[in-house]
Write a protein that holds these residues in place. Sequence first.
Motif, PDB file in Angstrom:
ATOM      1  N   UNK A  66      75.969 134.023  98.253  1.00 54.21           N
ATOM      2  CA  UNK A  66      77.167 134.712  98.627  1.00 54.21           C
ATOM      3  C   UNK A  66      76.845 135.749  99.723  1.00 54.21           C
ATOM      4  N   UNK A  67      75.831 136.519  99.586  1.00 57.54           N
ATOM      5  CA  UNK A  67      75.181 137.493 100.395  1.00 57.54           C
ATOM      6  C   UNK A  67      75.140 136.868 101.746  1.00 57.54           C
ATOM      7  N   UNK A  68      74.204 135.800 101.744  1.00 53.90           N
ATOM      8  CA  UNK A  68      73.746 134.989 102.835  1.00 53.90           C
ATOM      9  C   UNK A  68      74.951 134.522 103.925  1.00 53.90           C
ATOM     10  N   UNK A  69      76.062 133.958 103.175  1.00 51.99           N
ATOM     11  CA  UNK A  69      77.134 133.239 104.081  1.00 51.99           C
ATOM     12  C   UNK A  69      78.074 134.623 104.653  1.00 51.99           C
ATOM     13  N   UNK A  70      78.039 135.821 104.378  1.00 52.40           N
ATOM     14  CA  UNK A  70      78.823 136.743 104.809  1.00 52.40           C
ATOM     15  C   UNK A  70      78.077 137.149 106.209  1.00 52.40           C
ATOM     16  N   UNK A  71      77.047 136.602 106.503  1.00 57.00           N
ATOM     17  CA  UNK A  71      76.281 137.133 107.902  1.00 57.00           C
ATOM     18  C   UNK A  71      76.763 136.003 108.775  1.00 57.00           C
ATOM     19  N   UNK A  72      77.307 136.728 109.910  1.00 55.38           N
ATOM     20  CA  UNK A  72      77.732 135.865 111.237  1.00 55.38           C
ATOM     21  C   UNK A  72      76.343 135.358 111.694  1.00 55.38           C
ATOM     22  N   UNK A  73      75.496 136.113 111.992  1.00 56.03           N
ATOM     23  CA  UNK A  73      74.103 135.514 112.913  1.00 56.03           C
ATOM     24  C   UNK A  73      73.048 135.497 112.095  1.00 56.03           C
ATOM     25  N   UNK A  74      72.029 134.988 112.232  1.00 53.80           N
ATOM     26  CA  UNK A  74      70.707 134.945 111.426  1.00 53.80           C
ATOM     27  C   UNK A  74      69.627 135.081 112.363  1.00 53.80           C
ATOM     28  N   UNK A  75      68.700 136.070 112.307  1.00 54.26           N
ATOM     29  CA  UNK A  75      67.373 135.879 113.076  1.00 54.26           C
ATOM     30  C   UNK A  75      66.357 135.750 111.946  1.00 54.26           C
ATOM     31  N   UNK A  76      65.599 134.591 111.976  1.00 51.08           N
ATOM     32  CA  UNK A  76      64.526 134.498 111.136  1.00 51.08           C
ATOM     33  C   UNK A  76      63.506 134.953 111.602  1.00 51.08           C
ATOM     34  N   UNK A  77      62.533 135.429 110.994  1.00 53.49           N
ATOM     35  CA  UNK A  77      61.043 135.893 111.407  1.00 53.49           C
ATOM     36  C   UNK A  77      60.006 135.407 110.987  1.00 53.49           C
ATOM     37  N   UNK A  78      58.899 134.901 111.343  1.00 53.55           N
ATOM     38  CA  UNK A  78      57.725 134.579 110.724  1.00 53.55           C
ATOM     39  C   UNK A  78      56.444 134.974 111.391  1.00 53.55           C
ATOM     40  N   UNK A  79      55.785 135.720 110.747  1.00 49.82           N
ATOM     41  CA  UNK A  79      54.674 136.551 111.386  1.00 49.82           C
ATOM     42  C   UNK A  79      54.882 136.815 112.748  1.00 49.82           C
ATOM     43  N   UNK A  80      55.949 137.596 112.766  1.00 49.65           N
ATOM     44  CA  UNK A  80      56.528 138.433 114.025  1.00 49.65           C
ATOM     45  C   UNK A  80      57.237 137.659 114.945  1.00 49.65           C
ATOM     46  N   UNK A  81      57.171 136.453 114.833  1.00 48.67           N
ATOM     47  CA  UNK A  81      57.812 135.415 115.956  1.00 48.67           C
ATOM     48  C   UNK A  81      59.146 134.880 115.382  1.00 48.67           C
ATOM     49  N   UNK A  82      59.885 134.640 116.521  1.00 46.71           N
ATOM     50  CA  UNK A  82      61.183 133.975 116.143  1.00 46.71           C
ATOM     51  C   UNK A  82      61.018 132.504 115.455  1.00 46.71           C
ATOM     52  N   UNK A  83      61.590 132.585 114.186  1.00 47.46           N
ATOM     53  CA  UNK A  83      61.707 130.889 113.610  1.00 47.46           C
ATOM     54  C   UNK A  83      63.139 130.428 113.612  1.00 47.46           C
ATOM     55  N   UNK A  84      63.919 131.329 113.890  1.00 44.60           N
ATOM     56  CA  UNK A  84      65.504 130.776 114.164  1.00 44.60           C
ATOM     57  C   UNK A  84      66.335 131.894 114.581  1.00 44.60           C
ATOM     58  N   UNK A  85      67.080 131.821 115.566  1.00 46.55           N
ATOM     59  CA  UNK A  85      68.327 132.688 115.751  1.00 46.55           C
ATOM     60  C   UNK A  85      69.457 131.671 116.223  1.00 46.55           C
ATOM     61  N   UNK A  86      70.420 132.152 115.736  1.00 50.17           N
ATOM     62  CA  UNK A  86      71.833 131.637 115.660  1.00 50.17           C
ATOM     63  C   UNK A  86      72.823 131.747 114.833  1.00 50.17           C
ATOM     64  N   UNK A 113      61.523 127.730 119.711  1.00 52.27           N
ATOM     65  CA  UNK A 113      61.132 127.964 121.305  1.00 52.27           C
ATOM     66  C   UNK A 113      62.038 126.989 121.998  1.00 52.27           C
ATOM     67  N   UNK A 114      61.982 125.819 121.443  1.00 55.35           N
ATOM     68  CA  UNK A 114      62.785 124.909 122.209  1.00 55.35           C
ATOM     69  C   UNK A 114      64.287 124.902 122.175  1.00 55.35           C
ATOM     70  N   UNK A 115      64.831 125.804 121.085  1.00 52.25           N
ATOM     71  CA  UNK A 115      66.297 126.091 121.214  1.00 52.25           C
ATOM     72  C   UNK A 115      66.527 127.231 122.222  1.00 52.25           C
ATOM     73  N   UNK A 116      65.647 127.667 122.617  1.00 51.02           N
ATOM     74  CA  UNK A 116      66.011 128.720 123.651  1.00 51.02           C
ATOM     75  C   UNK A 116      66.365 128.281 124.812  1.00 51.02           C
ATOM     76  N   UNK A 117      65.753 126.723 125.152  1.00 49.04           N
ATOM     77  CA  UNK A 117      65.970 126.092 126.347  1.00 49.04           C
ATOM     78  C   UNK A 117      67.384 125.222 126.324  1.00 49.04           C
ATOM     79  N   UNK A 118      67.915 125.143 125.323  1.00 47.11           N
ATOM     80  CA  UNK A 118      69.378 124.519 125.061  1.00 47.11           C
ATOM     81  C   UNK A 118      70.407 125.176 125.904  1.00 47.11           C
ATOM     82  N   UNK A 119      71.347 124.534 126.211  1.00 46.29           N
ATOM     83  CA  UNK A 119      72.646 125.105 126.906  1.00 46.29           C
ATOM     84  C   UNK A 119      73.463 125.808 125.732  1.00 46.29           C
ATOM     85  N   UNK A 120      73.271 125.598 124.511  1.00 49.92           N
ATOM     86  CA  UNK A 120      73.949 126.481 123.583  1.00 49.92           C
ATOM     87  C   UNK A 120      73.533 127.813 123.314  1.00 49.92           C
ATOM     88  N   UNK A 121      72.203 128.193 124.080  1.00 52.17           N
ATOM     89  CA  UNK A 121      71.430 129.372 123.772  1.00 52.17           C
ATOM     90  C   UNK A 121      72.601 130.297 124.324  1.00 52.17           C
TER      91      UNK A 121
END
Length: 675
Positions: free
Chosen positions: A251-271, A316-324
């Motif tokens: 429930x709390x997870x779906x209240x958030x509009x955006x998600x930034x997932x970190x893994x060892x200090x690097x971006x694992x997902x943003x969107x 990292x590949x997602x950063x190159x997409x047009x949806x970024x």
Amino acid sequence: MQLCKDKNDSKQENIIRCKNQVTLPLILSRLVDSTAVHFPCLLDQRPLPVHLAFRGISASVGERPILEDVDGLVRPGQVLAVMGPSGCGKTTLLNCLSGRLKLDSGQIYFNRDPLCKRWKRKICYVLQQDVFFPDLTLRQTLEYQARLRLSDVMSHVQKMQYVDHIIDVLELNNCQDTIIGDYLKRGLSGGEKKRANIACELLTNPSLMLLDEPTSGLDSHAAHSLMTTLKRYAVSEGKTVVITLHQPSSQIFHMCDKLLLLCNGRTAYFGDTCKVVDFFSNIGLNIMPHYNPADFILEQIKGPQEIRQKIIKAAEDAKKCKDYPIELRCHDVPYITEKYDHKILPPSHGPYPSIEQDALNQMEPDVRRLWLDTHSHASSSVSSETSDTDCYFSWPTSFWTQFKVLAQRNFQEARPRMLSKLNWVQTIGLGILAGLLWFQLERREEALHDIQGWMFFSTTYWMLFALFGALSSFPPEREVINKERQSGAYRLSAYYLAKMVGELPLTITLPAIYHFISYPMLGFHSPLVFLTLLGFLLLNTIVAQSVGFFIGACCMDMQVSITMSALYTLATQLFGGYLATNIPPWLTWMRYTSMVHYAYQNMQIVEFSDGLPILCAKKSKFSICHESTYIPVESILEAQGTYLPLWANTLVLLGFLFVFRLLGYMVLRYFNTPK
């Protein structure tokens, strides 16, 4: 499985918002409506919505790298959740966004403005730890915060009414008269402390809210209630919210509009939060039905090294997409410095990318409007780089207001500690015991050592009491003061002066009570001598408190500060002039560093010159007794070595007072500043 449609994001958001308005009481909207009626001066200063963008964030603590090339974007009315396992850099990212940690590389923009001191004052940063004064009630805590952080344009009555509204909308009415409490004193519950922490920051009507794991330590109901309140506040007031979550419920997870997932200090997902399951499905990591997405993604990024590398590569590949987001694709858009064209927006200040009209048209209407509004604001001030002029910040309240409020708060907070029942019993009992021990001493040479013993004991005991009392007050108070200083609540000079003045009545109360009990039992001879001795006893106590403030400000470790204080106080007693009189010549200079030496000498000068004289013994050790019946004060002092006149000793004590208090301020101002 896709949880929401790309093209219907804004429409669905509006539907959800409408449903919330019908099915859930939008309690924070009452704050907005009532503020418009009762506090128009506050709404005039209401900050613009914040469009927060950060890209390429890299940071390290010491020599250890924590973050590497982290991007993110959150718009007004949205909640960005920063998730990841322990140690992945969530708190470090919030410290970077709040300006409390220096970046190794990367940029942070607030409405296309680089982060500077002016913006730092508009950020609400709710720490993971709930740091308060434990003896103050919730209402007292909020009232002091309102008096310090709300503008002097508002009257006291308006500030108190605003506190009432904050308490009402955060549903803290039932616990407003409960003390905050700590591990020794029972007070607010965990959920109430979290909401109280947020309430203190909401008083300033911040533009951006940063919250570090506010749901940690709460049960599922309290966590859901808190997140619901934050979500409503973000939507109703158009606030930008960034929150770190460790392991939220679905429930709390779906209240958030955006998600930034970190893994060892690097971006694992943003969107978008609703697209994270599809992101993992596209790389072959499918979620099981009826499984909490938050648990699923955390399990994946804590999995084997191959899976983690696969997730990071996909991010990292997602950063190159047009949806970024176009705002984060800085490398795809050339910088424009001189050329102006009707299809290209004029260049912004700083390295933020100029955006072509086609890219601007692709933005959502609300985002495009904010972009244009902030651009016009930026172009109106040509020299709007991170200069001292643009980053100028004026304190919300005057120095006098800060000093007055802080002095009152310090007095109220320190009174239960300094004037506790145990301290009263100890002081009265010690005064009676000292009076009985030195009861009605005769003014004879045989009793001279006992009279001096009362003076030395009184000065050394209250020196130790005041010094270690000041020393113990700094560790619990330092965290609160650092948090408030980092938020720009008041000047350090106002706090330091208020602490000196606010605790002064409490510092002198117990020594005065002791003196009023013990000295008359010793032998009351003159009201003038009685009051003068009291003055020097209190002066020595205040000087000792100054030394405690200085050592407490210097030493962050309590054990180190206790050791240093013990060494200094023991040396002060040894060279005070009572325990040792035949001091080796090469150590004579040490007595001039002893505060007890000067206070003890002054008390002897007053007692033996203005009081009844001391009668010589038949076999006196003073040579003057062969010529006189009474021992003059000069002979008594000469027996202890060199001495200074009364005025010189007093000036030295005042010098100790001024120097140590000034050194304490300098340490807090330039060395032990909050990080």
